[in-house]
Motif scaffolding. Sequence first.
Motif, PDB file in Angstrom:
ATOM      1  N   ALA A 431       0.943  -0.926  -0.394  1.00  0.00           N
ATOM      2  CA  ALA A 431      -0.147  -0.160  -0.068  1.00  0.00           C
ATOM      3  C   ALA A 431       1.333   1.475   0.114  1.00  0.00           C
ATOM      4  N   HIS A 432       2.199   1.495   0.574  1.00  0.00           N
ATOM      5  CA  HIS A 432       2.672   2.060   1.041  1.00  0.00           C
ATOM      6  C   HIS A 432       3.826   2.696  -0.533  1.00  0.00           C
ATOM      7  N   GLN A 433       3.758   1.298  -0.942  1.00  0.00           N
ATOM      8  CA  GLN A 433       4.725   2.176  -2.538  1.00  0.00           C
ATOM      9  C   GLN A 433       4.062   2.365  -3.360  1.00  0.00           C
ATOM     10  N   GLU A 434       2.418   1.879  -3.806  1.00  0.00           N
ATOM     11  CA  GLU A 434       1.453   2.292  -4.288  1.00  0.00           C
ATOM     12  C   GLU A 434       1.416   4.102  -4.204  1.00  0.00           C
ATOM     13  N   GLY A 435       1.768   4.965  -3.080  1.00  0.00           N
ATOM     14  CA  GLY A 435       2.179   6.071  -3.172  1.00  0.00           C
ATOM     15  C   GLY A 435       3.005   6.971  -2.720  1.00  0.00           C
ATOM     16  N   SER A 436       4.153   5.636  -2.787  1.00  0.00           N
ATOM     17  CA  SER A 436       5.589   6.585  -2.789  1.00  0.00           C
ATOM     18  C   SER A 436       5.818   7.198  -4.391  1.00  0.00           C
ATOM     19  N   VAL A 437       6.781   7.999  -3.988  1.00  0.00           N
ATOM     20  CA  VAL A 437       7.409   8.804  -5.211  1.00  0.00           C
ATOM     21  C   VAL A 437       8.766   7.827  -5.905  1.00  0.00           C
ATOM     22  N   LEU A 438       9.064   6.332  -5.173  1.00  0.00           N
ATOM     23  CA  LEU A 438       9.939   5.692  -5.278  1.00  0.00           C
ATOM     24  C   LEU A 438       9.081   4.197  -6.065  1.00  0.00           C
ATOM     25  N   GLY A 439       7.666   4.479  -5.372  1.00  0.00           N
ATOM     26  CA  GLY A 439       7.522   3.232  -6.040  1.00  0.00           C
ATOM     27  C   GLY A 439       7.411   2.387  -7.126  1.00  0.00           C
ATOM     28  N   SER A 440       7.788   3.644  -8.271  1.00  0.00           N
ATOM     29  CA  SER A 440       7.867   3.045 -10.106  1.00  0.00           C
ATOM     30  C   SER A 440       9.422   2.276 -10.006  1.00  0.00           C
ATOM     31  N   ARG A 441      10.404   2.654  -9.045  1.00  0.00           N
ATOM     32  CA  ARG A 441      11.159   1.898  -9.637  1.00  0.00           C
ATOM     33  C   ARG A 441      11.666   0.804  -8.531  1.00  0.00           C
ATOM     34  N   LEU A 442      11.342   0.488  -8.415  1.00  0.00           N
ATOM     35  CA  LEU A 442      11.039  -0.703  -6.809  1.00  0.00           C
ATOM     36  C   LEU A 442      10.470  -2.271  -7.152  1.00  0.00           C
ATOM     37  N   HIS A 443      10.698  -3.155  -7.165  1.00  0.00           N
ATOM     38  CA  HIS A 443      10.187  -4.414  -7.679  1.00  0.00           C
ATOM     39  C   HIS A 443       9.070  -4.414  -7.092  1.00  0.00           C
ATOM     40  N   SER A 562      18.079  -2.439  -4.621  1.00  0.00           N
ATOM     41  CA  SER A 562      16.439  -1.261  -4.128  1.00  0.00           C
ATOM     42  C   SER A 562      16.736  -0.802  -3.393  1.00  0.00           C
ATOM     43  N   PHE A 563      17.690   0.288  -3.412  1.00  0.00           N
ATOM     44  CA  PHE A 563      17.844   1.295  -2.715  1.00  0.00           C
ATOM     45  C   PHE A 563      17.843   1.388  -0.734  1.00  0.00           C
ATOM     46  N   ASN A 564      18.212  -0.035  -0.886  1.00  0.00           N
ATOM     47  CA  ASN A 564      17.740  -0.284   1.516  1.00  0.00           C
ATOM     48  C   ASN A 564      15.567  -0.427   1.455  1.00  0.00           C
ATOM     49  N   LEU A 565      15.214  -0.582   0.499  1.00  0.00           N
ATOM     50  CA  LEU A 565      13.708  -0.288   0.636  1.00  0.00           C
ATOM     51  C   LEU A 565      12.931  -1.979   0.345  1.00  0.00           C
ATOM     52  N   LEU A 566      11.603  -2.030   0.926  1.00  0.00           N
ATOM     53  CA  LEU A 566      11.286  -3.087   0.973  1.00  0.00           C
ATOM     54  C   LEU A 566      11.866  -4.026   1.888  1.00  0.00           C
TER      55      LEU A 566
END
Length: 597
Positions: A431-443, A562-566
């Motif tokens: 859910a957070h990925q959908e609203g994140s500015v980085l969401g489209s750059r992540l798996h 993945s930029f130390n995310l997920l």
Amino acid sequence: MATQKPVIRSIRLSETVSPFGPGALVDILGESFMAVTGDEWPPTSIRTAVPCDRLAEKLGVDEFWAAPSSGTPDAPKTPGLEFARFPAWLFCQECRRMTQWRRSLEKGAAPTCPECEGRMVPMRFVVVCTTKSHADDVPWVEWVHRPSDGGCRVRDRLRFKSAKGGGEGLSSLEVSCEACKSSRSLGDLRGDILSREGLLCRGRQPWQFEGSGCGGKVEVLQRGATSLHFGDSVSAIDIPEVEGRAAELEELIRNHPLFGVIKTNPSGALLDILVDELATNSSASADAIRAGVAALVGSTPPLAQAKSSLLAEEYEAFVAAAKGAAPAQDFVTRTSAIADGSSNVADLVGSLLPGVVIVDRLREVRASTGFRRYTPEADPVPSVPPKPYEKKWFPAVEGYGEGVFIRFDGAHVDGWASDTHVNARTAQIAAHQEGSVLGSRLHEASAQYMLLHSFAHALMRELAFRSGYSAPSLRERIYCEAAGDYAVFIYTTSTDVEGTLGGLARQGEQPYLGQAIVRALEQVAWCANDPVCSETEAQSIDGLNLAACHACMLAPETSCESFNLLLDRALLVGTDRAPGYFSSIIAAVTEAMIEQG
């Protein structure tokens, strides 16, 4: 006056792609430069070709070129890359005079003040276009004189100094014009102030003399802001040609009689019919078929599609190597196993991670495709602007090294991921990925991907202690492109053609790998920041991590894809409610320690 010696400025060859690829800011010895795009590079007679047909096909280019390098940087005629000084506005640390530095003033040494010969350093603010990825200096002269509007436009009498009357933060600093006595506090220089005062984007990059007249809105950023540069790069491991399931599925989709109609209307009802028929008559899952159709009709972003396709092919190559496929010159492999019959713990780990391939030699090619500024959704700037009648190419670098491929039991992973509490944890991140500015750059966030990613980080931290390589030199590749095809690859490379020293490959052997995995799981079962780390609902950028912080899971920037995310270590070791994939390992280790007293 003593003659200044030329200052030798250099970066590693591998850094010309990432993190200092085209459009990126480079700080060297207190000076600030920006890497230029490939059209400003030296001619091909000086550059080095980097062959990689598989990557070139996926990216739609003809060739790759590496930046020129030399072992004798002191030689005056050594060819090198052009870098643009940015910001071009500097100020003297002694007299505080501001000077707009120009290329004609460059003499090979660090800039000195023309007034007092003090050292000049870059101003801390720049401006970026909010939509077109342009970057430029702050128009200091126009900004300082804007409130007075007295007609003064003297450019060589600006001073950057402390404001009269003091103040706090940026309000304690000001830029003033000694010619007309106009001054403005840096506290006023924030956000979209320039756009609101009519100072719009000139449509240029720091290495360009003329702009396109963009006219878009600009915002002021600090020189070191992460949003000044979002670089796009893609890497591929040089593997033997493998006819894998991805290619078979692509052929099935293309040959289906409904595919021609679906290309013009990919969201129509016919898509469901095609998916049902192929899922019934082949071993592919419905999700894999939908993803394949999306890739073929162009509804998946090209860069994401290229990365996914490259990873799927590499997974197939590793699986073929595990089955005894002949190694290639730059893909030298051997099989191994974690279970060795010596302990229940090792056998238990081996049942969850049934496949290990040790790669004694590999070749990786990493290419820079472009960059964006301000937001990841801004218009991309290609690393090499295309020109008519010229071959398309990207900057690239090749490295040789070694690694360890670890395959997960796909059925066990999917069974674990179906747990209600596991789904509840990962649904927060999705859910957070959908609203994140980085969401489209992540798996795409899923329990499977987050498990693999968290495991890779935990293992890299442990292998950094055991293998003899520093933590930043280790990298991860996460294979999660199709249902059941789950694996991680921990590797290291060097731009030296001789490759690396074998310390990481040795850690893939028995009993070292099993011991490293168990120790890595023990380390992440508890964090120095607990209970805060383990009980937080979301942390890091846009809440894209759960139980993951610098004390337990985060890796060096160069290591993570993945930029130390997920990340969520609870998916590895479990919580009071959600089972961890390796919970049985932690329980077995605890029991063994109790028995040993």
